[in-house]
Design a protein around this motif. Structure first.
Motif, PDB file in Angstrom:
ATOM      1  N   LEU A 135       0.837  -1.201   0.000  1.00  0.00           N
ATOM      2  CA  LEU A 135       0.000   0.000   0.000  1.00  0.00           C
ATOM      3  C   LEU A 135       0.873   1.253   0.000  1.00  0.00           C
ATOM      4  CD1 LEU A 135      -2.916   0.900   0.071  1.00  0.00           C
ATOM      5  CD2 LEU A 135      -2.936   0.579   2.541  1.00  0.00           C
ATOM      6  N   VAL A 168       2.110   1.702  -3.500  1.00  0.00           N
ATOM      7  CA  VAL A 168       1.037   2.155  -4.394  1.00  0.00           C
ATOM      8  C   VAL A 168       0.728   3.635  -4.161  1.00  0.00           C
ATOM      9  CG1 VAL A 168      -1.454   1.933  -4.797  1.00  0.00           C
ATOM     10  CG2 VAL A 168       0.009  -0.104  -4.796  1.00  0.00           C
ATOM     11  N   ARG A 169       0.812   4.059  -2.895  1.00  0.00           N
ATOM     12  CA  ARG A 169       0.512   5.462  -2.582  1.00  0.00           C
ATOM     13  C   ARG A 169       1.668   6.395  -2.912  1.00  0.00           C
ATOM     14  NH1 ARG A 169      -2.529   4.697   3.250  1.00  0.00           N
ATOM     15  NH2 ARG A 169      -4.490   3.966   2.367  1.00  0.00           N
ATOM     16  N   GLU A 215       3.109   9.568   1.599  1.00  0.00           N
ATOM     17  CA  GLU A 215       1.826   9.169   2.182  1.00  0.00           C
ATOM     18  C   GLU A 215       2.061   7.912   3.014  1.00  0.00           C
ATOM     19  OE1 GLU A 215      -1.964   8.960   0.072  1.00  0.00           O
ATOM     20  OE2 GLU A 215      -0.940   9.935  -1.600  1.00  0.00           O
TER      21      GLU A 215
END
Lengths: 292, 292
Positions: free
Chosen positions: A80, A83-84, A182
């Motif tokens: 994640l 991906v961010r 992020e």
């Protein structure tokens, strides 16, 4: 330009690296002697322990990749995170848990043996450096292969844009910044950037050339004014080596593949394997295909 | 062109959709009456239950997104599936487990209430359709917001490339293909594609225009020869409606956001929430920014 001491990322300085290099390749060869070899052939030499040195300059035209290996229970959060933060962590391949063999970017390559040098971190602390990690392999390990700026440097050179650290035979300077990544689960931190001084007139071309390769960091994240992104002294990189910025040149900053390693270390997962800086995975992916 | 029956993806045909639409918006309005509204304002009307209809034509210039919600224990595999199949499953945002509020593409939007219509699947079987899913929310649910081809259709129209299903006021035709997706854990299946007939002379422009928007499916996956990708009859789409292919036009196929839904259904996770086809999340992301 290179300083005479081990850097905080563990990369040796130029002088030391040259000395070590002769012992890390067969005979009297250096990495540059493998410039025209196919990646699969060089991976075989690495797998058999004949090459344990840095990979910069090997297998011209082919992409090299960063490695982060984490236990399955941390893998979702890290995936994640990637991906961010696709600018800093462009994913080239992610394995299933326990799978040592790659399928896509280097079919048949063994993650635990085909990289010249690995690092193991426990709770964020470096506990050892190894030329293979079979003994540490576990069925719950997920491997992340992340794009590397070596790929776009070939593109810059072909476009007649100078790449200073190649001219000065040292590592690219890298800096911690105040640009927040992020967060995702336990993973958090700021972006690490690499810097290349570019003549003013060539900056737009450098943006377009690298912007066309988003799978290997893409366009710059910042141009000029280092202080605006929290860099106080260009001459003191946090990783890698200082390079000369000449009159009429502007420092241009790209998201750097050291970001995920820095973030993983700051986030202190119980167990993590990475490649050792400069000792990358040689993939079968041609750089030119990373444009599409 | 639209057939007079409910399609196998549950989208209503043109005639029926028009009839329903009048009851699904305040007063005598239709979706097109919201073309110039800001997404945040329309989401408020959706949240309060005043709009429960399709979103095509709303908030011109802003991206719309597909939704897939899965329990945390399936989320890593699905995230991996999306990362391995970015053409069909371009991720615009992924939430932490349990988080209902979006942060990036529609800050403050509530995933459980701000989409006009939802579907719930249990073990791959559709068990209900709802205008909000607060009562079904669980602390282990992870939400995936996936790019939608509505975004690149605006780009095609601006480039004077016809978009047939808009001309014919029906849904884009979509087909199952023999193009395999890369599997990840339990998730596996073939790519679903959308088709737009393009005049031969405009095909290169259509490739370049959509190729510049990789976050919303990007360039076509196939041009011409439907049988080469396992489509036996263009007049019988698996989802959506048949459209006219005129003399001098070639069918051009793009990876479709229905792929992840089809794959999720075939892979039968115990619990899954999706948007209802055509009833998308209106995001605050301008389509033009999806190029960068």
């Amino acid at each position: 330009m290179c300083k005479e001491k081990e850097k905080n990322d563990g990369t040796a300085c130029k002088k030391e690296a040259v000395k070590k290099r002769t012992a890390e390749y067969p005979g009297n060869k250096t990495a540059a002697d493998y410039a025209d070899e196919k990646p699969e052939a060089v991976r075989r030499l690495i797998r058999s322990g004949q090459i344990t040195g840095e990979t910069s300059g090997m297998c011209n035209g082919y992409a090299q990749a960063n490695l982060v290996v984490l236990p399955r229970d941390k893998a979702f959060d890290f995936l994640l995170f990637a991906v961010r933060n696709p600018r800093a962590c462009p994913l080239l391949e992610v394995t299933e848990a326990g799978e040592r063999k790659l399928k896509k970017i280097a079919p048949g390559a063994d993650i635990a043996t085909d990289i010249p040098r690995y690092r193991i971190y426990e709770n964020g602390v470096l506990t050892g450096e190894y030329t293979e990690v079979s003994d540490f392999w576990r069925p719950d390990l997920v491997s992340f292969l992340i794009g590397c700026s070596f790929s776009f440097e070939g593109e810059l050179l072909q476009a007649d844009i100078p790449v200073r650290q190649i001219e000065e035979h040292c590592n690219v300077p890298m800096y911690r910044t105040n640009i927040p990544c992020e967060s995702a689960g336990i993973f958090h931190g700021s972006m690490v950037v690499s810097m290349r001084p570019i003549p003013y007139a060539l900056v737009p071309r450098a943006v377009l050339a690298t912007g066309a390769m988003p799978k290997v960091h893409g366009a710059p994240i910042h141009i000029g004014a280092p202080e605006a992104i929290g860099i106080s002294d260009l001459d003191k990189p946090d990783f890698g080596d200082r390079v000369t910025v000449k009159e009429g040149e502007v420092p241009v900053f790209w998201p750097c593949g050291v970001t995920p390693q820095a973030v993983v270390m700051a986030s202190r997962p119980d167990f993590c394997i990475t490649h050792s800086p400069g000792h990358m995975l040689l993939t079968d992916v041609k750089n030119v295909t990373l444009k599409y």
